[in-house]
Design a protein around this motif. Structure first.
Motif, PDB file in Angstrom:
ATOM      1  N   LEU A  16       0.798  -1.221   0.000  1.00 56.17           N
ATOM      2  CA  LEU A  16       0.000   0.000   0.000  1.00 56.17           C
ATOM      3  C   LEU A  16       0.827   1.264   0.000  1.00 56.17           C
ATOM      4  CD1 LEU A  16      -2.747  -0.959   2.557  1.00 56.17           C
ATOM      5  CD2 LEU A  16      -3.081  -0.507   0.153  1.00 56.17           C
ATOM      6  N   GLY A  17       2.139   1.166   0.083  1.00 57.74           N
ATOM      7  CA  GLY A  17       2.979   2.354   0.195  1.00 57.74           C
ATOM      8  C   GLY A  17       2.686   3.374  -0.875  1.00 57.74           C
ATOM      9  N   ALA A  35      -6.935   6.787   2.295  1.00 58.53           N
ATOM     10  CA  ALA A  35      -7.130   6.370   0.906  1.00 58.53           C
ATOM     11  C   ALA A  35      -8.108   5.219   0.741  1.00 58.53           C
ATOM     12  CB  ALA A  35      -5.786   6.024   0.259  1.00 58.53           C
ATOM     13  N   PRO A  36      -8.107   4.201   1.622  1.00 55.58           N
ATOM     14  CA  PRO A  36      -9.068   3.115   1.421  1.00 55.58           C
ATOM     15  C   PRO A  36     -10.520   3.548   1.485  1.00 55.58           C
ATOM     16  CG  PRO A  36      -7.287   2.388   2.846  1.00 55.58           C
ATOM     17  CD  PRO A  36      -7.145   3.884   2.688  1.00 55.58           C
ATOM     18  N   SER A  37     -10.803   4.709   2.052  1.00 53.73           N
ATOM     19  CA  SER A  37     -12.163   5.245   2.083  1.00 53.73           C
ATOM     20  C   SER A  37     -12.389   6.288   0.996  1.00 53.73           C
ATOM     21  CB  SER A  37     -12.453   5.869   3.462  1.00 53.73           C
ATOM     22  OG  SER A  37     -12.473   4.869   4.463  1.00 53.73           O
ATOM     23  N   ALA A  57     -10.250   4.578  -5.501  1.00 55.40           N
ATOM     24  CA  ALA A  57      -8.813   4.797  -5.639  1.00 55.40           C
ATOM     25  C   ALA A  57      -8.142   3.581  -6.248  1.00 55.40           C
ATOM     26  CB  ALA A  57      -8.208   5.092  -4.269  1.00 55.40           C
ATOM     27  N   GLU A  58      -7.204   3.842  -7.120  1.00 48.99           N
ATOM     28  CA  GLU A  58      -6.406   2.788  -7.743  1.00 48.99           C
ATOM     29  C   GLU A  58      -4.952   2.983  -7.351  1.00 48.99           C
ATOM     30  OE1 GLU A  58      -7.565   0.335  -9.515  1.00 48.99           O
ATOM     31  OE2 GLU A  58      -9.629   1.046  -9.555  1.00 48.99           O
ATOM     32  N   ALA A 104      -6.620  -5.387  -3.758  1.00 56.49           N
ATOM     33  CA  ALA A 104      -7.405  -6.227  -2.848  1.00 56.49           C
ATOM     34  C   ALA A 104      -7.171  -5.818  -1.396  1.00 56.49           C
ATOM     35  CB  ALA A 104      -7.040  -7.699  -3.049  1.00 56.49           C
ATOM     36  N   ILE A 105      -5.930  -5.495  -1.069  1.00 58.26           N
ATOM     37  CA  ILE A 105      -5.607  -5.051   0.289  1.00 58.26           C
ATOM     38  C   ILE A 105      -6.268  -3.708   0.560  1.00 58.26           C
ATOM     39  CG2 ILE A 105      -3.731  -4.326   1.823  1.00 58.26           C
ATOM     40  CD1 ILE A 105      -1.954  -6.357   0.271  1.00 58.26           C
ATOM     41  N   ARG A 106      -6.171  -2.800  -0.418  1.00 51.64           N
ATOM     42  CA  ARG A 106      -6.812  -1.493  -0.260  1.00 51.64           C
ATOM     43  C   ARG A 106      -8.312  -1.655  -0.020  1.00 51.64           C
ATOM     44  NH1 ARG A 106      -4.292   2.601  -3.380  1.00 51.64           N
ATOM     45  NH2 ARG A 106      -6.190   3.840  -3.200  1.00 51.64           N
ATOM     46  N   ASP A 107      -8.940  -2.535  -0.819  1.00 47.93           N
ATOM     47  CA  ASP A 107     -10.377  -2.749  -0.684  1.00 47.93           C
ATOM     48  C   ASP A 107     -10.711  -3.317   0.689  1.00 47.93           C
ATOM     49  OD1 ASP A 107     -10.714  -1.821  -3.262  1.00 47.93           O
ATOM     50  OD2 ASP A 107     -10.898  -3.822  -4.148  1.00 47.93           O
ATOM     51  N   ALA A 108      -9.887  -4.275   1.144  1.00 49.19           N
ATOM     52  CA  ALA A 108     -10.132  -4.887   2.449  1.00 49.19           C
ATOM     53  C   ALA A 108      -9.968  -3.867   3.570  1.00 49.19           C
ATOM     54  CB  ALA A 108      -9.190  -6.071   2.660  1.00 49.19           C
TER      55      ALA A 108
END
Length: 202
Positions: free
Chosen positions: A7-8, A57-59, A117-118, A142-146
């Protein structure tokens, strides 16, 4: 859980906080020395930016990361004269605490932003690496979405522990939690992330 480093926001970010500044420089910054405070900001800004990115960012709130980074250091500037260098909290932890609380306040506000976000496009060095890079992008997303599905308080404990290497006592101080609640929250966050990643690979 080291895979979360995918995610960095600006390439690899160290797991732990940067080394502490020299006490003399911190003292100069506390007493209003502009150059010393500038050095403090330069020393800690990457860790603060990375923390805020991983929380916001994940939100779908990437647009707030820069503003929150600036607001963090504005609050640091205002509160620094009251910081006790001989106290229990390290300066780096104290700064990350300010950033974390700011991010959690931001996440509690209603948002009209859809989290779409991508990950930044990764350069393809050669054709035979394309599949591996595509898989890395997919895993990162997938990690970002989780992370985006986690409640903000769970996301905060996971990011502080797994990506910034804070100790349990430091996290409890940062989030104003008792250790039992903190460990329970972290356990639930890890379980949710494992389930999400297993589904991704499933």
């Amino acid at each position: 859980m080291a895979i979360l480093a995918a995610l960095g926001p600006r390439g690899p970010t160290p797991r732990t906080a940067p080394g502490e500044l020299a006490p003399a420089l911190v003292e100069r910054a506390r007493t209003g020395d502009a150059e010393a405070f500038r050095a403090l900001v330069l020393h800690h800004q990457e860790a603060v930016h990375a923390l805020l990115y991983r929380l916001l960012a994940p939100s779908g709130r990437e647009g707030q990361v820069e503003d929150c980074t600036q607001e963090t250091f504005l609050r640091v500037y205002r509160a620094l004269p009251g910081f006790n260098p001989q106290g229990a909290a390290k300066l780096s932890t104290w700064i990350l605490t300010i950033a974390t609380r700011l991010a959690l306040n931001e996440l509690r506000r209603p948002s009209l932003v859809v989290p779409v976000a991508e990950l930044a496009s990764l350069p393809v060095a050669s054709p035979h690496r394309a599949d591996a890079l595509a898989e890395r992008r997919a895993l990162g997303q997938a990690i970002r979405d989780a992370l985006g599905q986690l409640p903000p308080d769970q996301r905060a404990v996971l990011v502080l522990r797994e990506m910034h290497g804070l100790e349990y006592a430091e996290m409890a101080e940062a989030l104003d939690l008792d250790l039992g609640t903190l460990k329970s929250r972290l356990s639930r966050a890890r379980a949710a992330m494992r389930a999400a990643l297993e589904h991704h690979h499933g």
